[in-house]
Design an enzyme around this catalytic site. Sequence first.
Site, mmCIF file in Angstrom:
data_model
loop_
_atom_site.group_PDB
_atom_site.id
_atom_site.type_symbol
_atom_site.label_atom_id
_atom_site.label_comp_id
_atom_site.label_asym_id
_atom_site.label_seq_id
_atom_site.Cartn_x
_atom_site.Cartn_y
_atom_site.Cartn_z
ATOM 1 N N ASN A 286 36.502 71.244 75.758
ATOM 2 C CA ASN A 286 35.281 70.565 76.216
ATOM 3 C C ASN A 286 35.642 69.692 77.421
ATOM 4 O OD1 ASN A 286 32.867 68.822 76.336
ATOM 5 N ND2 ASN A 286 32.437 69.635 74.292
ATOM 6 N N HIS B 46 21.441 80.408 66.728
ATOM 7 C CA HIS B 46 20.186 79.728 67.097
ATOM 8 C C HIS B 46 19.200 80.668 67.774
ATOM 9 C CE1 HIS B 46 22.338 75.537 66.936
ATOM 10 N NE2 HIS B 46 22.029 76.007 65.749
ATOM 11 N N SER C 63 28.613 69.913 72.041
ATOM 12 C CA SER C 63 28.648 68.452 71.891
ATOM 13 C C SER C 63 28.853 68.025 70.442
ATOM 14 C CB SER C 63 27.358 67.837 72.426
ATOM 15 O OG SER C 63 26.249 68.368 71.721
ATOM 16 N N GLY D 210 32.782 74.073 74.365
ATOM 17 C CA GLY D 210 31.580 73.639 75.076
ATOM 18 C C GLY D 210 30.404 73.273 74.199
ATOM 19 N N ASN E 66 24.296 79.521 71.621
ATOM 20 C CA ASN E 66 23.507 79.773 72.826
ATOM 21 C C ASN E 66 22.515 80.907 72.604
ATOM 22 O OD1 ASN E 66 25.182 77.867 73.878
ATOM 23 N ND2 ASN E 66 26.485 79.311 74.972
ATOM 24 N N ILE E 67 21.367 80.776 73.245
ATOM 25 C CA ILE E 67 20.359 81.837 73.121
ATOM 26 C C ILE E 67 20.420 82.778 74.322
ATOM 27 C CG2 ILE E 67 18.902 80.434 71.620
ATOM 28 C CD1 ILE E 67 17.033 79.959 74.029
ATOM 29 N N ASP E 68 21.315 82.505 75.269
ATOM 30 C CA ASP E 68 21.493 83.449 76.380
ATOM 31 C C ASP E 68 22.283 84.662 75.859
ATOM 32 O OD1 ASP E 68 24.402 83.184 76.761
ATOM 33 O OD2 ASP E 68 23.976 81.172 77.501
ATOM 34 N N TYR F 121 10.233 77.969 77.447
ATOM 35 C CA TYR F 121 11.093 79.141 77.213
ATOM 36 C C TYR F 121 10.891 80.213 78.279
ATOM 37 C CZ TYR F 121 12.820 77.014 73.020
ATOM 38 O OH TYR F 121 13.444 76.146 72.162
HETATM 39 C C1 BJW Z 1 31.547 71.879 78.986
HETATM 40 C C2 BJW Z 1 31.272 72.351 80.248
HETATM 41 C C3 BJW Z 1 32.232 73.192 80.777
HETATM 42 C C4 BJW Z 1 29.645 71.125 79.761
HETATM 43 N N1 BJW Z 1 33.287 73.444 80.083
HETATM 44 N N2 BJW Z 1 32.579 72.103 78.256
HETATM 45 C C5 BJW Z 1 23.319 67.323 58.683
HETATM 46 C C6 BJW Z 1 23.552 68.569 58.086
HETATM 47 C C7 BJW Z 1 22.681 69.646 58.291
HETATM 48 C C8 BJW Z 1 21.562 69.486 59.125
HETATM 49 C C9 BJW Z 1 21.313 68.236 59.709
HETATM 50 C C10 BJW Z 1 22.174 67.178 59.487
HETATM 51 N N3 BJW Z 1 21.714 66.128 60.183
HETATM 52 C C11 BJW Z 1 20.582 66.505 60.817
HETATM 53 C C12 BJW Z 1 20.314 67.790 60.553
HETATM 54 C C13 BJW Z 1 19.153 68.573 61.092
HETATM 55 C C14 BJW Z 1 19.287 69.142 62.464
HETATM 56 C C15 BJW Z 1 20.310 68.397 63.303
HETATM 57 O O1 BJW Z 1 21.450 68.759 63.410
HETATM 58 N N4 BJW Z 1 19.881 67.340 63.981
HETATM 59 C C16 BJW Z 1 20.800 66.537 64.825
HETATM 60 C C17 BJW Z 1 20.184 66.348 66.194
HETATM 61 C C18 BJW Z 1 21.085 65.277 64.096
HETATM 62 N N5 BJW Z 1 19.646 70.548 62.354
HETATM 63 C C19 BJW Z 1 18.718 71.468 62.160
HETATM 64 O O2 BJW Z 1 17.534 71.196 62.030
HETATM 65 C C20 BJW Z 1 19.185 72.889 62.024
HETATM 66 N N6 BJW Z 1 18.682 73.460 60.835
HETATM 67 C C21 BJW Z 1 19.013 73.003 59.623
HETATM 68 O O3 BJW Z 1 19.728 72.048 59.504
HETATM 69 O O4 BJW Z 1 18.488 73.724 58.571
HETATM 70 C C22 BJW Z 1 18.716 73.245 57.222
HETATM 71 C C23 BJW Z 1 20.127 73.356 56.749
HETATM 72 C C24 BJW Z 1 20.627 72.380 55.912
HETATM 73 C C25 BJW Z 1 21.928 72.440 55.445
HETATM 74 C C26 BJW Z 1 22.734 73.491 55.803
HETATM 75 C C27 BJW Z 1 22.247 74.457 56.606
HETATM 76 C C28 BJW Z 1 20.945 74.375 57.111
HETATM 77 C C29 BJW Z 1 18.660 73.730 63.179
HETATM 78 C C30 BJW Z 1 19.225 73.314 64.502
HETATM 79 C C31 BJW Z 1 18.572 74.132 65.603
HETATM 80 C C32 BJW Z 1 19.037 73.682 66.977
HETATM 81 N N7 BJW Z 1 18.220 74.282 67.965
HETATM 82 C C33 BJW Z 1 18.554 74.085 69.395
HETATM 83 C C34 BJW Z 1 17.472 74.781 70.223
HETATM 84 C C35 BJW Z 1 17.659 76.289 70.110
HETATM 85 C C36 BJW Z 1 16.774 77.047 71.046
HETATM 86 C C37 BJW Z 1 16.959 76.632 72.481
HETATM 87 O O5 BJW Z 1 18.024 76.860 73.081
HETATM 88 O O6 BJW Z 1 16.005 76.050 73.007
HETATM 89 O O7 BJW Z 1 19.848 74.634 69.668
HETATM 90 S S1 BJW Z 1 18.739 72.362 69.854
HETATM 91 C C38 BJW Z 1 20.052 72.649 71.009
HETATM 92 O O8 BJW Z 1 21.266 71.980 70.535
HETATM 93 C C39 BJW Z 1 20.348 74.158 70.935
HETATM 94 C C40 BJW Z 1 21.845 74.179 70.961
HETATM 95 O O9 BJW Z 1 22.322 75.405 70.441
HETATM 96 C C41 BJW Z 1 22.216 72.980 70.139
HETATM 97 C C42 BJW Z 1 23.616 72.485 70.381
HETATM 98 O O10 BJW Z 1 23.800 72.098 71.699
HETATM 99 P P1 BJW Z 1 25.188 72.380 72.418
HETATM 100 O O11 BJW Z 1 25.375 73.848 72.582
HETATM 101 O O12 BJW Z 1 26.267 71.655 71.746
HETATM 102 O O13 BJW Z 1 24.892 71.824 73.898
HETATM 103 P P2 BJW Z 1 24.983 70.302 74.459
HETATM 104 O O14 BJW Z 1 24.243 70.255 75.727
HETATM 105 O O15 BJW Z 1 24.604 69.334 73.420
HETATM 106 O O16 BJW Z 1 26.534 70.094 74.727
HETATM 107 C C43 BJW Z 1 27.203 70.798 75.755
HETATM 108 C C44 BJW Z 1 28.675 70.420 75.682
HETATM 109 O O17 BJW Z 1 29.381 71.210 76.619
HETATM 110 C C45 BJW Z 1 28.963 68.944 76.033
HETATM 111 O O18 BJW Z 1 29.815 68.411 75.049
HETATM 112 C C46 BJW Z 1 29.668 69.007 77.394
HETATM 113 O O19 BJW Z 1 30.662 68.018 77.533
HETATM 114 C C47 BJW Z 1 30.278 70.377 77.346
HETATM 115 N N8 BJW Z 1 30.426 71.016 78.632
HETATM 116 N N9 BJW Z 1 30.023 71.790 80.664
HETATM 117 C C48 BJW Z 1 33.470 72.928 78.840
HETATM 118 N N10 BJW Z 1 32.045 73.669 82.033
#
Ligand code: BJW
Length: 236
Positions: A200, A107, A177, A175, A90-92, A52
């Site tokens: 996306n 997040h 996934s 943006g 995003n955390i930015d 971080y």
């Molecule tokens: C472009 C582009 C351009 C590129 N133009 N596009 C089912 C239900 C509920 C929960 C779960 C479930 N199954 C599993 C879970 C648990 C888990 C989970 O989801 N796991 C999966 C991996 C399966 N979830 C959790 O644990 C969450 N908490 C939780 O569920 O609590 C209990 C609860 C239960 C029920 C209801 C409510 C709550 C917490 C999740 C925390 C995620 N944390 C992170 C790290 C944060 C800190 C940090 O930044 O380090 O968050 S992980 C990481 O992934 C980060 C992001 O916010 C998150 C999502 O990623 P994002 O933003 O989608 O990025 P990418 O890289 O994956 O995708 C980028 C996209 O952009 C791509 O598609 C590209 O194509 C596109 N792109 N350039 C347009 N120029």
Amino acid sequence: MNVLVLTGAGISAESGIPTFRGANGLWEGWRLEQVATPDAFAREPDLVHRFYNERRRNLLDSQIRPNAAHSALAEFEKRHQGNFFLVTQNIDDLHQRAGSRQVLAMHGELLKARCLDSGELFDWRQDLSTTTPHPRDPSVLGRLRPHVVWFGEMPIGLERILTAATEADLFIAIGTSAVVYPAAGIVNMVKDNCRRIEINLESTPTSDLFDESLRGPASVLVPQTLARLESFGIDH
Ligand code: BJW
């Protein structure tokens, strides 16, 4: 007209912040669980802090700025007559820097630190470590963590998100996934007659749930799409 926007790492990619799961994804060389779970922080706090710290320094680099997609959303919010709510994974702080007002960082925020004991938040721009003095009592060391939401932790503001989703007439996901829940499930929470637009570079596991899935860079498609919606009175 109630508008709900969800953004993910893709909107900041063109500002120079790597995404998580792309070819040059942030996690390359790192297993996600090595750095983004409470267990990882308990086992290897130095590794997690380093991870971080590096990202915080990158975010504070003068080269990192909001791009045209962040700016278009901020401008749209200022002009929009109805409710507008922006949820970012995003955390930015690029939405805030661009001038967006109603932003919920579900997040967490990289430029905040949280006390492990009291939960109190502090604005934070320095590195963190296992020996960082506590701002309230410098004799207490290493009780701060990044204010981010790791896997298994509860995202921030879920009730507000659920309310905004059930009230939304227009939902735009930009943006992301769509593999991390509950964010990926917001598209399922909106009303049947809510218009759903995805922007996306690629298709995602939830693309079929959207009325329109637009493929291309956010910096081009977000300004274009918002301008089109406005010129047609939003709902055409
Ligand atoms: C472009 C582009 C351009 C590129 N133009 N596009 C089912 C239900 C509920 C929960 C779960 C479930 N199954 C599993 C879970 C648990 C888990 C989970 O989801 N796991 C999966 C991996 C399966 N979830 C959790 O644990 C969450 N908490 C939780 O569920 O609590 C209990 C609860 C239960 C029920 C209801 C409510 C709550 C917490 C999740 C925390 C995620 N944390 C992170 C790290 C944060 C800190 C940090 O930044 O380090 O968050 S992980 C990481 O992934 C980060 C992001 O916010 C998150 C999502 O990623 P994002 O933003 O989608 O990025 P990418 O890289 O994956 O995708 C980028 C996209 O952009 C791509 O598609 C590209 O194509 C596109 N792109 N350039 C347009 N120029």
